[in-house]
Design a protein around this motif. Sequence first.
Motif, short mmCIF file in Angstrom:
data_model
loop_
_atom_site.label_atom_id
_atom_site.label_comp_id
_atom_site.label_asym_id
_atom_site.label_seq_id
_atom_site.Cartn_x
_atom_site.Cartn_y
_atom_site.Cartn_z
N ALA A 20 0.84 -1.21 0.00
CA ALA A 20 0.00 0.00 0.00
C ALA A 20 0.87 1.25 0.00
N ARG A 21 1.95 1.24 0.78
CA ARG A 21 2.85 2.39 0.82
C ARG A 21 3.58 2.57 -0.51
N GLN A 22 3.98 1.46 -1.11
CA GLN A 22 4.65 1.53 -2.41
C GLN A 22 3.72 2.11 -3.46
N GLU A 23 2.47 1.66 -3.45
CA GLU A 23 1.49 2.19 -4.40
C GLU A 23 1.22 3.67 -4.12
N ALA A 24 1.14 4.02 -2.83
CA ALA A 24 0.90 5.41 -2.47
C ALA A 24 2.05 6.30 -2.92
N MET A 25 3.28 5.83 -2.75
CA MET A 25 4.44 6.62 -3.19
C MET A 25 4.39 6.85 -4.69
N ALA A 26 3.93 5.84 -5.43
CA ALA A 26 3.84 5.98 -6.88
C ALA A 26 2.73 6.94 -7.28
N ASN A 27 1.76 7.13 -6.40
CA ASN A 27 0.60 7.97 -6.73
C ASN A 27 0.55 9.27 -5.95
N ILE A 28 1.67 9.71 -5.40
CA ILE A 28 1.67 10.94 -4.61
C ILE A 28 1.17 12.12 -5.45
N ASP A 29 1.64 12.23 -6.69
CA ASP A 29 1.20 13.34 -7.53
C ASP A 29 -0.32 13.31 -7.74
N THR A 30 -0.86 12.13 -7.93
CA THR A 30 -2.30 12.00 -8.12
C THR A 30 -3.05 12.41 -6.86
N GLY A 97 -0.48 10.79 5.33
CA GLY A 97 -0.07 10.26 6.64
C GLY A 97 -0.57 8.86 6.93
N PRO A 98 -1.88 8.60 6.82
CA PRO A 98 -2.36 7.25 7.11
C PRO A 98 -1.86 6.20 6.12
N ILE A 99 -1.58 6.63 4.89
CA ILE A 99 -1.13 5.68 3.86
C ILE A 99 0.35 5.37 4.01
N LEU A 100 1.16 6.41 4.14
CA LEU A 100 2.61 6.24 4.15
C LEU A 100 3.19 6.02 5.54
N GLY A 101 2.47 6.43 6.55
CA GLY A 101 3.00 6.36 7.90
C GLY A 101 3.68 7.67 8.27
N ASP A 102 3.85 7.88 9.55
CA ASP A 102 4.40 9.14 10.05
C ASP A 102 5.82 9.40 9.58
N ASN A 103 6.67 8.38 9.64
CA ASN A 103 8.08 8.59 9.28
C ASN A 103 8.25 8.97 7.83
N MET A 104 7.55 8.28 6.93
CA MET A 104 7.67 8.58 5.51
C MET A 104 7.06 9.95 5.19
N THR A 105 5.95 10.26 5.82
CA THR A 105 5.33 11.57 5.59
C THR A 105 6.24 12.69 6.08
N TYR A 106 6.87 12.47 7.22
CA TYR A 106 7.80 13.47 7.74
C TYR A 106 9.00 13.62 6.81
N ALA A 107 9.46 12.51 6.24
CA ALA A 107 10.57 12.58 5.27
C ALA A 107 10.17 13.40 4.05
N ILE A 108 8.93 13.24 3.61
CA ILE A 108 8.45 14.04 2.47
C ILE A 108 8.42 15.51 2.84
#
Length: 171
Positions: A20-30, A97-108
């Motif tokens: 789910a996180r991998q898919e979300a990262m691929a669809n961030i622009d969307t 946030g709910p898709i990527l998790g706190d750490n990944m969202t903070y990294a973004i």
Amino acid sequence: MTEREPIRRSTKQLIEDGRARQEAMANIDTVLAGVRGTAYDNHQSVRVTVDGRGKLLELWLRQDAVRWGADQLGRLIVMVAQAAMDQATQAGYNKLGPILGDNMTYAIELISGRSAPARNPQARGITAEEFQRRRDERMANGPTKAEPVEDDGFDPDDPLSFDLSSLRSDR
């Protein structure tokens, strides 16, 4: 300070979360393109709508907005656009946030250079320290008699009855 217990999840759940996180990262622009932020000035003379990337989608001026004069109207448009962008940015982080998790969202946030507006120290509200101080003060005064609470249908054993990510105050 309380100790944290690790959340125990099955391998299948971890794999599903990773996908789910991998898919979300691929669809961030969307996701960000679908987010909107709209703001108005106090006099309802200017309305600005932007998407999650800051693209101007709508600029609306009331007919009598010219009364502000060119310089002041320009500053007003920029201020309203900034408020709309803050709203869109926060909405984007709320979705990610709910898709990527706190750490990944903070990294973004760090990579983009645009932190979540809820983390902005100039934002209205109170700090975590002030919240804790007020809580400690209330608790020191002793417990108060609680009002009877109406059943809201929340079942702590049903993971679908409540979204824990809604408890985050900075998303």
